[in-house]
Design an enzyme around this catalytic site. Structure first.
Site, PDB file in Angstrom:
ATOM      1  N   GLY A 255     -15.385  43.320  39.509  1.00  0.00           N
ATOM      2  CA  GLY A 255     -14.895  41.951  39.502  1.00  0.00           C
ATOM      3  C   GLY A 255     -14.096  41.677  40.761  1.00  0.00           C
ATOM      4  O   GLY A 255     -14.298  40.674  41.447  1.00  0.00           O
ATOM      5  N   ALA A 256     -13.190  42.606  41.077  1.00  0.00           N
ATOM      6  CA  ALA A 256     -12.319  42.457  42.240  1.00  0.00           C
ATOM      7  C   ALA A 256     -11.683  43.802  42.536  1.00  0.00           C
ATOM      8  O   ALA A 256     -11.789  44.735  41.735  1.00  0.00           O
ATOM      9  CB  ALA A 256     -11.249  41.404  41.970  1.00  0.00           C
ATOM     10  N   MET A 257     -11.046  43.916  43.687  1.00  0.00           N
ATOM     11  CA  MET A 257     -10.376  45.164  44.074  1.00  0.00           C
ATOM     12  C   MET A 257      -9.045  44.845  44.724  1.00  0.00           C
ATOM     13  O   MET A 257      -8.965  44.031  45.643  1.00  0.00           O
ATOM     14  CB  MET A 257     -11.275  45.963  45.039  1.00  0.00           C
ATOM     15  CG  MET A 257     -10.657  47.239  45.565  1.00  0.00           C
ATOM     16  SD  MET A 257     -10.384  48.475  44.237  1.00  0.00           S
ATOM     17  CE  MET A 257      -9.056  49.430  44.979  1.00  0.00           C
ATOM     18  N   GLU A 258      -8.026  45.567  44.264  1.00  0.00           N
ATOM     19  CA  GLU A 258      -6.635  45.255  44.600  1.00  0.00           C
ATOM     20  C   GLU A 258      -6.181  45.832  45.943  1.00  0.00           C
ATOM     21  O   GLU A 258      -5.073  46.361  46.038  1.00  0.00           O
ATOM     22  CB  GLU A 258      -5.727  45.760  43.479  1.00  0.00           C
ATOM     23  CG  GLU A 258      -5.665  47.292  43.305  1.00  0.00           C
ATOM     24  CD  GLU A 258      -6.676  47.861  42.315  1.00  0.00           C
ATOM     25  OE1 GLU A 258      -7.718  47.239  42.087  1.00  0.00           O
ATOM     26  OE2 GLU A 258      -6.396  48.955  41.775  1.00  0.00           O
ATOM     27  N   ASN A 259      -6.984  45.730  46.996  1.00  0.00           N
ATOM     28  CA  ASN A 259      -6.524  46.247  48.282  1.00  0.00           C
ATOM     29  C   ASN A 259      -5.226  45.533  48.671  1.00  0.00           C
ATOM     30  O   ASN A 259      -5.177  44.300  48.670  1.00  0.00           O
ATOM     31  CB  ASN A 259      -7.569  45.996  49.359  1.00  0.00           C
ATOM     32  CG  ASN A 259      -8.944  46.436  48.928  1.00  0.00           C
ATOM     33  OD1 ASN A 259      -9.173  47.606  48.706  1.00  0.00           O
ATOM     34  ND2 ASN A 259      -9.841  45.479  48.761  1.00  0.00           N
ATOM     35  N   HIS A 289      -4.363  39.431  37.754  1.00  0.00           N
ATOM     36  CA  HIS A 289      -4.542  40.873  37.518  1.00  0.00           C
ATOM     37  C   HIS A 289      -4.429  41.632  38.855  1.00  0.00           C
ATOM     38  O   HIS A 289      -3.673  42.612  38.959  1.00  0.00           O
ATOM     39  CB  HIS A 289      -5.911  41.079  36.850  1.00  0.00           C
ATOM     40  CG  HIS A 289      -6.392  42.497  36.758  1.00  0.00           C
ATOM     41  ND1 HIS A 289      -6.745  43.088  35.563  1.00  0.00           N
ATOM     42  CD2 HIS A 289      -6.622  43.443  37.718  1.00  0.00           C
ATOM     43  CE1 HIS A 289      -7.145  44.326  35.793  1.00  0.00           C
ATOM     44  NE2 HIS A 289      -7.086  44.570  37.094  1.00  0.00           N
ATOM     45  N   GLU A 290      -5.158  41.173  39.859  1.00  0.00           N
ATOM     46  CA  GLU A 290      -5.127  41.875  41.156  1.00  0.00           C
ATOM     47  C   GLU A 290      -3.740  41.789  41.782  1.00  0.00           C
ATOM     48  O   GLU A 290      -3.271  42.734  42.417  1.00  0.00           O
ATOM     49  CB  GLU A 290      -6.187  41.308  42.103  1.00  0.00           C
ATOM     50  CG  GLU A 290      -7.620  41.372  41.576  1.00  0.00           C
ATOM     51  CD  GLU A 290      -8.049  42.743  41.084  1.00  0.00           C
ATOM     52  OE1 GLU A 290      -7.593  43.750  41.650  1.00  0.00           O
ATOM     53  OE2 GLU A 290      -8.826  42.813  40.102  1.00  0.00           O
ATOM     54  N   HIS A 293      -1.377  44.322  40.521  1.00  0.00           N
ATOM     55  CA  HIS A 293      -1.605  45.636  41.141  1.00  0.00           C
ATOM     56  C   HIS A 293      -0.830  45.811  42.458  1.00  0.00           C
ATOM     57  O   HIS A 293      -0.628  46.952  42.894  1.00  0.00           O
ATOM     58  CB  HIS A 293      -3.078  45.827  41.458  1.00  0.00           C
ATOM     59  CG  HIS A 293      -3.935  46.293  40.324  1.00  0.00           C
ATOM     60  ND1 HIS A 293      -3.609  47.355  39.518  1.00  0.00           N
ATOM     61  CD2 HIS A 293      -5.159  45.855  39.898  1.00  0.00           C
ATOM     62  CE1 HIS A 293      -4.593  47.552  38.641  1.00  0.00           C
ATOM     63  NE2 HIS A 293      -5.538  46.656  38.847  1.00  0.00           N
ATOM     64  N   GLU A 312      -5.045  49.991  34.954  1.00  0.00           N
ATOM     65  CA  GLU A 312      -5.909  48.848  34.660  1.00  0.00           C
ATOM     66  C   GLU A 312      -5.459  48.062  33.435  1.00  0.00           C
ATOM     67  O   GLU A 312      -5.479  46.832  33.446  1.00  0.00           O
ATOM     68  CB  GLU A 312      -7.358  49.310  34.491  1.00  0.00           C
ATOM     69  CG  GLU A 312      -8.011  49.711  35.808  1.00  0.00           C
ATOM     70  CD  GLU A 312      -7.873  48.651  36.892  1.00  0.00           C
ATOM     71  OE1 GLU A 312      -7.903  47.441  36.573  1.00  0.00           O
ATOM     72  OE2 GLU A 312      -7.702  49.021  38.053  1.00  0.00           O
TER      73      GLU A 312
HETATM   74 ZN   LIG Z   1      -7.448  46.251  38.133  1.00  0.00          ZN
END
Ligand SMILES: [Zn+2]
Length: 346
Positions: A255-259, A289-290, A293, A312
């Site tokens: 879905g997405a990535m928390e870089n 959500h991201e 993080h 998560e």
């Molecule tokens: Zn996550």
């Protein structure tokens, strides 16, 4: 290719203290491969043997403290290192392959207009597809990223990027990051930029989606700012990075990535036709959500992957809670969706 075991990671973390990576990527080498140089400064707490990971197309050279290592010593993805106690500098120069599977440096050709885009997805152990690294989450280091990109491209990274006079892009030095959080996204992005709380905020997508991103930019940015402010009410620790970019990237697996400082989202979140209220709320929740993080996951990171459940599920909880609190003008009670969809899924 060897998969790093927990025991191996613990042994290496006892031996090494990794300080700094200078990473130099050259994206002007055609559409199959790119150039990669990684210079790593680290301390060995004792004399011992270990290894650095790399999955190159071609390994050109490696030097440890100025002395050449034999590139033929690369076994699978591991280049062995025999270390004396003390400070070391390792430099590895290689040609790497773009991927088309969303792992490492993904390259995408937009069939709409023929433009190309690349971005990294390095969770869990794919940094080694991009540059040589001690690739485990508890060996954090400071990163200086430089990228040479084709004319007309914009380069995004964790830190604020700047195009230098020689055409090279450099990113601001990061705080200590786990290797899997390094992110570069480059291409002729369409960008909407703003500022919030004294920091640059941006949203980005491929050019062919520009009208659709523009149509929703006000909502995406409003959600982002509201969640950012709400997290600052909840957490004492201020946002730990220098910018907040959100890139909607093509052919993304998750879905997405928390870089840190550069969150990547699947670009299906740039809606191209009518959507339901639930789809809009889900996008807002993923944004929140991201962002959660940035503190829990990025600033504070799991030592090993068996704690990913907490990383998560906590981000998911904070995502629903924060959208419910901060965006009640846009979305009805998020907990209904949580109970119906996500709790059952969990
Ligand atoms: Zn996550």
């Amino acid at each position: 290719m060897s998969v790093l075991t927990r025991d191996e990671a613990q042994t290496r973390a006892q031996l090494l203290d990794v300080h700094h990576y200078a990473v130099d990527l050259d994206l002007t080498d055609g559409d199959e491969t790119f150039g990669s140089t990684s210079r790593i400064r680290f301390t060995a707490r004792a004399a011992g043997s270990t290894f650095v990971e790399l999955k190159p197309d071609t390994l050109h050279s490696a030097t440890l403290d100025g002395a050449p290592l034999d590139p033929a010593a690369l076994t699978g993805n591991r280049l062995p290192l025999d270390l004396t106690e003390g400070e070391h500098e390792l430099t590895v120069t290689a040609t790497m392959r773009y991927s088309h599977t969303g792992e490492g440096m993904h390259r995408f050709l937009d069939p709409t207009d023929g433009e190309s885009y690349v971005y990294t997805q390095l969770f869990m152990e794919d940094v080694q597809r991009v540059f040589a690294a001690f690739d485990q989450p508890d060996l954090k280091a400071v990163f200086d990223i430089a990228v040479t990109a084709p004319e007309g491209w914009t380069v995004l990274s964790n830190g604020i990027t700047e195009r230098q006079e020689d055409g090279r892009w450099t990113a601001a030095t990061t705080p200590p990051l786990s290797t899997y959080f390094v992110c570069v996204a480059a291409g002729p992005w369409h960008s909407v930029r703003t500022e919030h709380a004294g920091l640059p905020f941006g949203i980005h997508c491929r050019r062919s989606l520009a009208p659709h991103l523009d149509a929703d930019a006000d909502e995406i940015i409003a959600v982002t700012k509201a969640c950012y402010d709400r997290f600052h009410e909840k957490f004492d620790e201020p946002y730990p990075f220098d910018s907040y970019d959100q890139a909607f990237v093509p052919e993304f697996n998750a879905g997405a990535m928390e870089n840190p400082g550069l969150v990547t989202f699947r670009d299906e979140f740039v809606f191209r036709s009518a959507v339901t209220a639930t789809e809009r709320m889900t996008r807002a929740m993923v944004i929140a959500h991201e962002m959660a993080h940035m503190w829990f996951g990025d600033l504070v990171t799991l030592r090993w992957w068996d704690d990913i459940w907490l990383n998560e599920s906590f981000a998911e909880y904070m995502g629903y809670q924060t959208v419910n609190e901060a965006c009640s003008d846009l979305f009805a009670d998020t907990w209904i969706d949580f109970g119906v969809a996500r709790k059952a899924w969990g």
